[in-house]
Design a protein around this motif. Structure first.
Motif, PDB file in Angstrom:
ATOM      1  N   GLN A 157      -3.112   7.798  10.437  1.00 16.63           N
ATOM      2  CA  GLN A 157      -3.153   9.012   9.727  1.00 16.63           C
ATOM      3  C   GLN A 157      -4.494   9.760  10.310  1.00 16.63           C
ATOM      4  N   LEU A 158      -5.528   9.108  10.348  1.00 13.26           N
ATOM      5  CA  LEU A 158      -6.804   9.780  10.927  1.00 13.26           C
ATOM      6  C   LEU A 158      -6.492  10.013  12.713  1.00 13.26           C
ATOM      7  N   LEU A 206      -2.059   2.056   8.377  1.00 16.37           N
ATOM      8  CA  LEU A 206      -1.646   3.391   8.138  1.00 16.37           C
ATOM      9  C   LEU A 206      -2.805   4.345   8.060  1.00 16.37           C
ATOM     10  N   ASP A 207      -3.826   4.126   7.321  1.00 14.28           N
ATOM     11  CA  ASP A 207      -4.951   4.887   7.227  1.00 14.28           C
ATOM     12  C   ASP A 207      -5.484   5.356   8.431  1.00 14.28           C
ATOM     13  N   LYS A 208      -5.474   4.427   9.347  1.00 14.81           N
ATOM     14  CA  LYS A 208      -6.143   4.903  10.568  1.00 14.81           C
ATOM     15  C   LYS A 208      -5.031   5.517  11.486  1.00 14.81           C
ATOM     16  N   ASN A 228      -1.724  -1.377   5.051  1.00 11.54           N
ATOM     17  CA  ASN A 228      -2.220  -0.032   4.546  1.00 11.54           C
ATOM     18  C   ASN A 228      -3.487   0.549   5.326  1.00 11.54           C
ATOM     19  N   GLU A 229      -4.276  -0.541   5.760  1.00 10.33           N
ATOM     20  CA  GLU A 229      -5.516  -0.102   6.589  1.00 10.33           C
ATOM     21  C   GLU A 229      -4.816   0.407   8.033  1.00 10.33           C
ATOM     22  N   GLY A 232       0.821  -1.348  -0.121  1.00 10.91           N
ATOM     23  CA  GLY A 232       0.009   0.076   0.065  1.00 10.91           C
ATOM     24  C   GLY A 232       0.925   1.216  -0.093  1.00 10.91           C
ATOM     25  N   ASN A 233       0.825   2.191   1.073  1.00 14.71           N
ATOM     26  CA  ASN A 233       1.353   3.389   1.305  1.00 14.71           C
ATOM     27  C   ASN A 233       2.754   3.356   1.755  1.00 14.71           C
TER      28      ASN A 233
END
Length: 193
Positions: free
Chosen positions: A165-166, A161-163, A158-159, A126-127
């Motif tokens: 970031q939030l 990382l998304d969390k 990636n999930e 992912g990122n």
């Protein structure tokens, strides 16, 4: 003890102009690596001939231009990075000289002493992107480490990382406070039993 003094940098190659000199197997390898990491990379590939596989690879790459001609020093004009990607060491040295005169950073295939930068092995989930360097000593070891890390890292990164970031966006305070709180939250990732 010898150490690796390279400074890792991730280039935004969609914002740079990159010259690849060579249309054979080495050129194909370098163009493929660049496009794998950034399908919108801005590449100009100069060579007197191109492997059909290279032509097929760039067919759907909107920012890649193949220029069938002899390399000349004018090809360096407006370029940020260059890659001498032939199996002719004398010719690659000539390309290196032109890059140095033009103040363009250059990678010369299979000639670490002439490289301003290396194209390392890259692990991506992912990122998350991890670059591996052996300081030009053993691309094979870098490739093997890439395979190990690719298998070891979970697909759900990636999930995560998304969390994170939030969470980072919601944390109040100055930079130091945010770092402190994020370190506490992610401490579980490095805790040993």
């Amino acid at each position: 003890m010898e150490e690796n003094h390279l400074f890792p940098v991730f280039f935004k190659v969609h914002r740079l102009q990159i010259l690849v000199v060579g249309g054979g197997a080495v050129g194909l390898e370098k163009v493929s690596a660049l496009l794998d990491n950034c399908p919108t990379a801005n590449l100009t590939v100069v060579a007197t001939w191109f492997l059909p596989e290279l032509e097929a690879l760039v067919k759907n790459a909107p920012n890649v231009t193949l220029v069938q001609k002899e390399f000349s020093c004018g090809d360096m004009f407006g370029k940020d990075l260059a890659i001498a990607a032939t199996n002719d060491h004398e010719f690659n040295y000539f390309v290196w000289e032109k890059a140095k005169c033009s103040k363009v950073l250059i990678n010369v295939a299979d000639t670490p002493e002439l490289c301003d930068f290396y194209l390392g092995s890259v692990v991506q989930k992912g990122n998350l992107k991890i670059a591996i360097s052996t300081n030009g000593k053993s691309p094979t070891i870098a490739k093997r480490l890439k395979e190990v890390l690719q298998d070891a890292l979970p697909g759900s990164l990636n999930e995560i990382l998304d969390k994170l970031q939030l969470i980072r966006d919601r944390i109040k305070g100055d930079f130091s406070e945010k770092v402190k709180q994020l370190n506490q939250i992610t401490d579980v990732l490095v805790k040993k039993d």
